[in-house]
Design a protein around this motif. Structure first.
Motif, PDB file in Angstrom:
ATOM      1  N   MET A 147      80.730  40.509  66.870  1.00 42.59           N
ATOM      2  CA  MET A 147      80.679  41.961  66.701  1.00 42.59           C
ATOM      3  C   MET A 147      80.962  42.678  68.024  1.00 42.59           C
ATOM      4  N   SER A 148      80.556  42.071  69.146  1.00 47.33           N
ATOM      5  CA  SER A 148      80.776  42.702  70.450  1.00 47.33           C
ATOM      6  C   SER A 148      82.241  42.623  70.875  1.00 47.33           C
ATOM      7  N   GLY A 149      83.015  41.745  70.194  1.00 45.03           N
ATOM      8  CA  GLY A 149      84.444  41.699  70.466  1.00 45.03           C
ATOM      9  C   GLY A 149      84.887  40.631  71.432  1.00 45.03           C
ATOM     10  N   VAL A 150      84.375  39.392  71.286  1.00 40.07           N
ATOM     11  CA  VAL A 150      84.829  38.286  72.130  1.00 40.07           C
ATOM     12  C   VAL A 150      86.320  38.061  71.881  1.00 40.07           C
ATOM     13  N   GLY A 151      87.090  38.011  72.957  1.00 40.95           N
ATOM     14  CA  GLY A 151      88.530  37.858  72.805  1.00 40.95           C
ATOM     15  C   GLY A 151      89.132  36.980  73.881  1.00 40.95           C
ATOM     16  N   VAL A 152      90.437  36.771  73.789  1.00 40.82           N
ATOM     17  CA  VAL A 152      91.162  35.928  74.734  1.00 40.82           C
ATOM     18  C   VAL A 152      91.022  36.509  76.147  1.00 40.82           C
ATOM     19  N   GLY A 153      90.725  35.628  77.088  1.00 40.19           N
ATOM     20  CA  GLY A 153      90.585  36.035  78.480  1.00 40.19           C
ATOM     21  C   GLY A 153      89.159  36.292  78.910  1.00 40.19           C
ATOM     22  N   ASP A 154      88.233  36.420  77.955  1.00 33.62           N
ATOM     23  CA  ASP A 154      86.835  36.663  78.309  1.00 33.62           C
ATOM     24  C   ASP A 154      86.233  35.421  78.970  1.00 33.62           C
ATOM     25  N   THR A 155      85.392  35.653  79.966  1.00 30.25           N
ATOM     26  CA  THR A 155      84.668  34.561  80.626  1.00 30.25           C
ATOM     27  C   THR A 155      83.255  34.521  80.079  1.00 30.25           C
ATOM     28  N   LEU A 156      82.853  33.348  79.594  1.00 26.57           N
ATOM     29  CA  LEU A 156      81.576  33.198  78.904  1.00 26.57           C
ATOM     30  C   LEU A 156      80.724  32.109  79.546  1.00 26.57           C
ATOM     31  N   LYS A 157      79.433  32.202  79.305  1.00 23.39           N
ATOM     32  CA  LYS A 157      78.519  31.110  79.626  1.00 23.39           C
ATOM     33  C   LYS A 157      78.263  30.331  78.346  1.00 23.39           C
ATOM     34  N   VAL A 158      78.446  29.025  78.400  1.00 24.71           N
ATOM     35  CA  VAL A 158      78.364  28.205  77.191  1.00 24.71           C
ATOM     36  C   VAL A 158      77.525  26.968  77.454  1.00 24.71           C
ATOM     37  N   LEU A 159      77.111  26.325  76.351  1.00 22.90           N
ATOM     38  CA  LEU A 159      76.529  24.987  76.403  1.00 22.90           C
ATOM     39  C   LEU A 159      77.641  23.979  76.122  1.00 22.90           C
ATOM     40  N   ASP A 160      77.741  22.985  76.975  1.00 25.11           N
ATOM     41  CA  ASP A 160      78.798  21.971  76.867  1.00 25.11           C
ATOM     42  C   ASP A 160      78.230  20.736  76.170  1.00 25.11           C
ATOM     43  N   PHE A 161      78.721  20.468  74.947  1.00 19.39           N
ATOM     44  CA  PHE A 161      78.246  19.333  74.157  1.00 19.39           C
ATOM     45  C   PHE A 161      79.226  18.156  74.182  1.00 19.39           C
ATOM     46  N   THR A 162      80.253  18.229  75.025  1.00 14.89           N
ATOM     47  CA  THR A 162      81.290  17.193  74.993  1.00 14.89           C
ATOM     48  C   THR A 162      80.761  15.811  75.363  1.00 14.89           C
ATOM     49  N   LYS A 163      79.677  15.731  76.133  1.00 16.82           N
ATOM     50  CA  LYS A 163      79.127  14.440  76.537  1.00 16.82           C
ATOM     51  C   LYS A 163      77.800  14.141  75.851  1.00 16.82           C
ATOM     52  N   SER A 164      77.451  14.939  74.841  1.00 17.26           N
ATOM     53  CA  SER A 164      76.178  14.768  74.150  1.00 17.26           C
ATOM     54  C   SER A 164      76.312  13.806  72.982  1.00 17.26           C
ATOM     55  N   ALA A 165      75.236  13.114  72.688  1.00 16.86           N
ATOM     56  CA  ALA A 165      75.211  12.218  71.524  1.00 16.86           C
ATOM     57  C   ALA A 165      75.293  13.012  70.221  1.00 16.86           C
ATOM     58  N   ASP A 166      74.953  14.291  70.278  1.00 13.44           N
ATOM     59  CA  ASP A 166      75.002  15.139  69.085  1.00 13.44           C
ATOM     60  C   ASP A 166      76.342  15.863  68.942  1.00 13.44           C
ATOM     61  N   HIS A 167      77.334  15.420  69.702  1.00  8.54           N
ATOM     62  CA  HIS A 167      78.618  16.113  69.706  1.00  8.54           C
ATOM     63  C   HIS A 167      79.241  16.168  68.312  1.00  8.54           C
ATOM     64  N   ALA A 168      79.276  15.040  67.652  1.00  4.72           N
ATOM     65  CA  ALA A 168      79.893  14.983  66.323  1.00  4.72           C
ATOM     66  C   ALA A 168      79.106  15.808  65.315  1.00  4.72           C
ATOM     67  N   GLU A 169      77.780  15.753  65.422  1.00  4.34           N
ATOM     68  CA  GLU A 169      76.945  16.512  64.493  1.00  4.34           C
ATOM     69  C   GLU A 169      77.096  18.021  64.711  1.00  4.34           C
ATOM     70  N   MET A 170      77.265  18.430  65.963  1.00  4.87           N
ATOM     71  CA  MET A 170      77.427  19.850  66.254  1.00  4.87           C
ATOM     72  C   MET A 170      78.728  20.389  65.681  1.00  4.87           C
ATOM     73  N   GLY A 171      79.779  19.593  65.680  1.00  2.00           N
ATOM     74  CA  GLY A 171      81.054  20.029  65.131  1.00  2.00           C
ATOM     75  C   GLY A 171      81.814  20.971  66.042  1.00  2.00           C
ATOM     76  N   THR A 172      81.394  21.080  67.278  1.00  2.00           N
ATOM     77  CA  THR A 172      82.083  21.942  68.237  1.00  2.00           C
ATOM     78  C   THR A 172      81.854  21.402  69.641  1.00  2.00           C
ATOM     79  N   ASP A 173      82.752  21.747  70.538  1.00  2.00           N
ATOM     80  CA  ASP A 173      82.611  21.268  71.916  1.00  2.00           C
ATOM     81  C   ASP A 173      81.682  22.159  72.742  1.00  2.00           C
ATOM     82  N   TYR A 174      81.805  23.472  72.505  1.00  3.10           N
ATOM     83  CA  TYR A 174      81.033  24.419  73.300  1.00  3.10           C
ATOM     84  C   TYR A 174      80.345  25.422  72.380  1.00  3.10           C
TER      85      TYR A 174
END
Length: 403
Positions: free
Chosen positions: A107-134
């Motif tokens: 709703m706030s309008g996240v778009g291309v070029g925005d810099t965000l703070k995220v959780l990185d799940f790429t090395k987590s054991a729950d990566h597949a269950e999460m269904g997303t990388d970040y």
């Protein structure tokens, strides 16, 4: 026009002020030593997405590189539905991956070029269950907030000069006291109200003298602030107990009461004290300055006349400061007010229930403290100024008024 020198306190009055100031300084130093946190830093559970993450899940800074809404069937976007159908791609350290964005962020309008703070799940054991990388946490606001802070500092320096620099230094010291002493000491199970009183005293002594210089005028304001803080603290503790405000109404309150020994009633009193500190500092230094300036331009005024004229300024300050406190609290609780107003209940009942009752008590207690502090500071200022004044004689040096 006759130009007069700024009045100074008599040697006897200066000695009395020093004798009164020393115990305050010594008690403050002793309180810092006795109440200084000695335990390890406490890590509270449930502190939000930026804390207590699972193993192999890290925080990262991501840049949105693509937004694909082709899978969304509705022509009228619904943020709840878009969270599932819009595909976001983000880049972290040169590696692209899928990004989950929450409905409110969409709703706030996240778009291309925005810099965000995220959780990185790429090395987590729950990566597949999460269904997303970040997973989106928040926007990265480091640059705009830092830029605003720099602009603020430059404006203060440009207008107030060296005194503004001293004020900013005092503000920095206050932040250190709050972050290094007060908050850790409360988490270390030290008495919260005593901790807040000692922290307020340390901030007052250093910040006031840094911003306004070492003088009897500043010391007068300091004593007025101390009196106001004591009145505010006692009244806040009494009202918190009488009105039964020691209940956790917010998520943060539940977290503190459920995982620490901190009492919500004590926390409310601490919040009132710290809130009142800034306002009291404002009104007391203004009143002290008013007394000194009036005594400078009209040294022939008697004590009663000087007090009356300074209080005319004080009454205007009372009105404006009470508005300031009230509107500050209303602004901070605006979302709560909007939600509550949608319910079918009276306005008075709204102000006496739940979290709003805490806000109302805080406003009234802080306002009472500052209203009482103004005549106290004014009276003390008149006493100090008159101790060093003498009636002008014909032998006094005069100077022409600058044209």
């Amino acid at each position: 026009m006759r130009l007069h020198k700024e009045p100074t306190a008599s040697p006897r009055m200066r000695l009395i002020m020093i004798v009164c100031l020393l115990p305050l300084v010594l008690i403050t130093i002793g309180g810092l030593v006795l109440l200084w946190p000695d335990g390890p830093g406490q890590d509270l559970p449930g502190g939000g997405p930026m804390t207590n993450t699972a193993p192999d899940v890290s925080h990262a800074e991501a840049r949105v590189t693509a937004v694909d809404a082709s899978s969304c069937e509705s022509d009228e976007p619904d943020p709840m539905l878009e969270a599932d159908c819009v595909e976001f791609t983000a880049e972290v350290d040169g590696q692209e991956g899928s990004l989950y964005v929450t409905p409110d962020a969409i709703m706030s309008g996240v778009g291309v070029g925005d810099t965000l703070k995220v959780l990185d799940f790429t090395k987590s054991a729950d990566h597949a269950e999460m269904g997303t990388d970040y997973v989106f946490i928040d926007y990265d606001r480091d640059v705009p907030i830092l830029a605003l802070a720099i602009i603020y500092g430059l404006v203060v320096l440009a207008v107030a000069g060296f005194r503004g620099l001293r004020a900013l230094t005092g503000l920095g010291f206050a932040g250190v006291v709050l972050l290094v002493f007060m908050i850790p000491a409360i988490l270390d199970s030290k008495p919260p109200i005593l901790v807040a009183m000692v922290a307020a005293s340390a901030i007052m002594v250093i910040a006031l003298y840094l911003a306004h210089g070492v003088s009897t005028r500043t010391t007068t304001a300091l004593f007025g602030t101390v009196a106001g803080i004591i009145i505010t603290g006692l009244l806040g503790a009494w009202m918190t107990s009488w009105a039964n405000l020691g209940i956790a109404y917010t998520e943060e309150g539940f977290l503190l009461t459920g995982t620490t020994n901190v009492s919500m009633a004590d926390m409310i009193v601490c919040a009132i004290l710290i809130t009142g500190l800034g306002v009291l500092n404002d009104v007391t230094i203004t009143q002290a300055s008013a007394v000194w300036e009036l005594a400078t331009v009209a040294p022939e005024l008697k004590s009663r006349q000087l007090f009356a004229r300074a209080m005319r300024i004080g009454r205007d300050h009372i009105a404006s400061t009470v508005y300031t406190i009230t509107f500050a609290y209303v602004g901070s609780a605006l979302a709560t007010l909007i939600i509550i107003s949608a319910h079918d209940q009276s306005f008075f009942e709204t102000l006496t229930l739940g979290e709003m009752s805490i806000e109302v008590v805080s406003i009234l207690v802080c306002s009472i403290g500052l209203v009482i502090a103004i005549p106290l500071t004014t009276g003390l200022g008149v006493l100090v100024v008159r101790s060093g004044l003498r009636r002008p004689s014909h032998n006094d040096e005069t100077a022409p008024t600058p044209q």
